[in-house]
Design an enzyme around this catalytic site. Structure first.
Site: not given
Ligand code: GLU
Length: 607
Positions: A117, A419, A486, A507
């Site tokens: 991360r 993602t 997430s 997300g």
């Molecule tokens: N930043 C999001 C997370 O770590 C993932 C990004 C996404 O899939 O929108 O949960």
């Protein structure tokens, strides 16, 4: 089903491409070498032996298969594939981002994870996203700025995965991706559409516009996209390893871009705070996975700072608790009741996740994934009536029995979708599922000048201010802290051997997509391809439960409304990948049949 054997890696080592000529009418005639891989078929489900992969793109999957065929293992394939995603889906992930890598080692029977991360700079504090007026800063302003850029963790993750689990050098594994970046690939419709959606913010940054808005227009479907700057970055990584990001010229370029964003005339964006000290301090971290049992299987997921492993396990545990409470089995439920049960379980899990989970000490992670806690939490469930949203959070204190909930509730924080997810299983039975990101499509919108990759906006995954006044928020920004995620790469074992892998972008909806994909197979007896294709539902403890059109427009939507659910129709949820391991020589790889233009599943020896 035929397969295009070894052509991508083969081309790199043998110097010639067989399937990559621009024979397709879609390719715009342009100078330079022919692009790679546009003839590859997109197959959503493939079954067979010798190793399997699934990803969002056939070039990526083919690179994974090539690596497996040449004796690489699942970790090798996953690293090579991830690097390729950074080329052909650069808006979702790449060198400038982070992610979570979950690995099963067939030799030891152990599941381990790598936390790659992004981290906040040492100067961050809990009011860093609060303006002079005491109000949270405008979210979009922060997204498109240096302030949202966390120290990238992806280079260190690839290096650690290759060294710890792989059999090939990083140098070898990044070659195919470098070649695709140099020779180019043919832009497809979803890529063009995503560019159109981001054109306004990309136009703010000339180094981004140069690549993705050639001549000031979003790159067209059928055009060949070559990115020699990105090829150079991969070459630097191949030669110097992750050090080039943490101590070397890539890191210096990243820090400079975040701190001094190069913007179009008249545009000014907040500056970032990351320094070379932050880059040097960065570590990819090996962590024990989360673990729970479900239907006689062992479910392993991503621990903190992701909420994914915890929340997926709590949802699955709650489904078992509801079975206990009602005397009914999930496999016997109608479609409508299944959707209701799933919505209630996920809303409950989100109430607890929002209250307790973040990159802070003292998160009761083991309690949150315990069956005892879920059994207590299931007291809120009614088979014929939706719980009132927001559902209150529970008390994961190790002593269960009463219906203990707090009167306080938490709201759902702002999170966006994007993602990428990929997975590989090799012929020895090693398994990987890897979810990686730069946060939004296009991350911060800033390409690092001369290096061809986009920087993340991951720090906007922190809550800018506490989501509920008076309730502790574990996800506020802090020095060196990692924002809560997430992302939910998941490996399910049976009798200590891989049974299924799963992962998705999206997300906060990642959690519901992955739980639904897993439960479709474990609870509903569906083949993995059917579970992956099935219409999705996402209830995250907001006022409304999201439904994909097939649910929203049909009897399930009506039934949910009759139980008191408020529902909203959304175009799509998630973009999943998974592999079902029937036995070591019988692997079923699955990707999306239609969502986001469809993904790509491949096996080494199709049945
Ligand atoms: N930043 C999001 C997370 O770590 C993932 C990004 C996404 O899939 O929108 O949960």
């Amino acid at each position: 089903m035929g397969r295009a054997s070894r052509f991508i890696v083969g081309a790199l080592t043998a110097g010639g491409l067989t399937l990559a000529a621009t024979s397709g009418a879609t390719a715009t005639p342009e100078a330079g070498p022919p692009p790679v891989g546009h003839d590859l078929p997109k197959v959503p489900v493939m079954r067979g032996g010798g190793g399997a992969v699934a990803s969002v793109d056939p070039i990526v999957s083919q690179i994974g298969i090539d690596i497996l065929e040449r004796g690489g293992n699942a970790a090798d394939a996953a690293v090579g594939m991830a690097a390729a995603v950074g080329v052909v889906e650069p808006y979702t992930s790449g060198l400038g981002g982070g992610g979570f890598f979950v690995h099963y080692d067939a030799a030891t029977g152990q599941v381990e994870t790598i936390d790659g991360r992004e981290t906040a700079p040492a100067t961050f504090h809990d009011k860093v996203f609060v303006g002079d007026d005491g109000q949270p800063m405008d979210f979009d302003t922060v997204v498109n700025s240096g302030l949202s850029v966390g120290v990238p963790g992806t280079p260190a993750t690839w290096e650690m995965a290759a060294e710890r689990y792989g059999t090939k050098s990083l140098n070898t594994l990044l070659k195919p991706a470098e070649m695709v970046a140099r020779k180019g690939f043919v832009v497809d419709q979803p890529f063009h559409d995503a560019t159109v959606d981001n054109a306004e913010r990309f136009a703010q940054f000339p180094d981004t516009a140069k690549i993705y808005l050639p001549g000031g227009e979003p790159i067209k479907t059928g055009a060949i996209l070559r990115n020699p700057d990105l090829a150079k970055s991969y070459r630097l990584m191949r030669t110097h390893g992750a050090d080039v990001m943490q101590r070397g010229e890539l890191g210096e370029a990243v820090v400079d871009t975040a701190r001094n964003p190069r913007t179009a005339p008249g545009v000014s964006v907040p500056r970032g705070q990351i320094t070379m000290d932050d880059m040097r301090a960065y570590r990819a971290l090996v962590k024990e996975p989360t673990h729970s049992e479900h239907k006689g299987l062992d479910v392993y997921g991503m621990p903190l700072p992701s909420s994914g492993g915890i929340a997926v396990s709590e949802i699955l545990n709650l489904l078992e608790s509801y079975e206990e409470r009602t005397g009914r089995q999930t496999e016997d439920l109608s479609e409508g009741d299944w959707a209701h049960w799933f919505a209630e379980a996920s809303a409950t899990a989100f109430a607890d996740r929002n209250r307790y989970v973040g990159d802070v000490p003292g998160v009761p992670a083991k309690e949150l994934v315990s069956q005892g806690f879920a059994d207590e939490r299931s007291c809120l469930f009614h088979a014929d009536e939706a719980m009132t949203r927001p559902v209150p959070f529970g008390t994961p204190d190790g002593s269960y029995g009463d219906c203990q909930t707090s009167g306080a509730t938490t709201k759902v924080g702002a999170e966006d979708q994007h993602t990428t997810s990929l997975t590989a299983v090799d012929k020895e039975g090693d398994a990987v599922t890897y979810t990686l990101t730069i946060e939004q499509y296009g991350g911060s919108g800033m390409v690092v000048p001369g290096y061809g990759f986009l920087l993340n906006n991951e720090l906007t995954d922190f809550n800018f201010t506490p989501v509920t006044q008076g309730v502790p928020d574990p996800n506020l920004p802090g020095p060196g802290k990692r924002p809560r995620s997430s992302m939910s790469p998941t490996i399910v074992l049976k009798d200590g051997k891989p049974w299924m892998t799963a992962g998705s972008p999206g997300g906060a909806t990642i959690i519901t997509t992955v739980a639904q994909l897993v439960a479709g197979v474990t609870d509903r007896g569906m083949p993995i391809g059917d579970s992956l294709a099935a219409p999705r539902i996402s209830s995250r403890n907001g006022t409304s439960t999201q439904l994909e059109p097939l649910l929203a427009d049909g009897s399930v939507g009506e039934y949910l409304t009759s139980l008191g659910h408020t529902t909203t129709k959304v175009d799509r949820l998630g973009n999943a990948t998974g592999i079902r391991v029937h036995d070591r020589q019988d692997l079923e790889a699955a990707a999306e049949p239609t969502r986001a233009g469809g993904g790509s599943a491949m096996v080494v020896d199709p049945e």
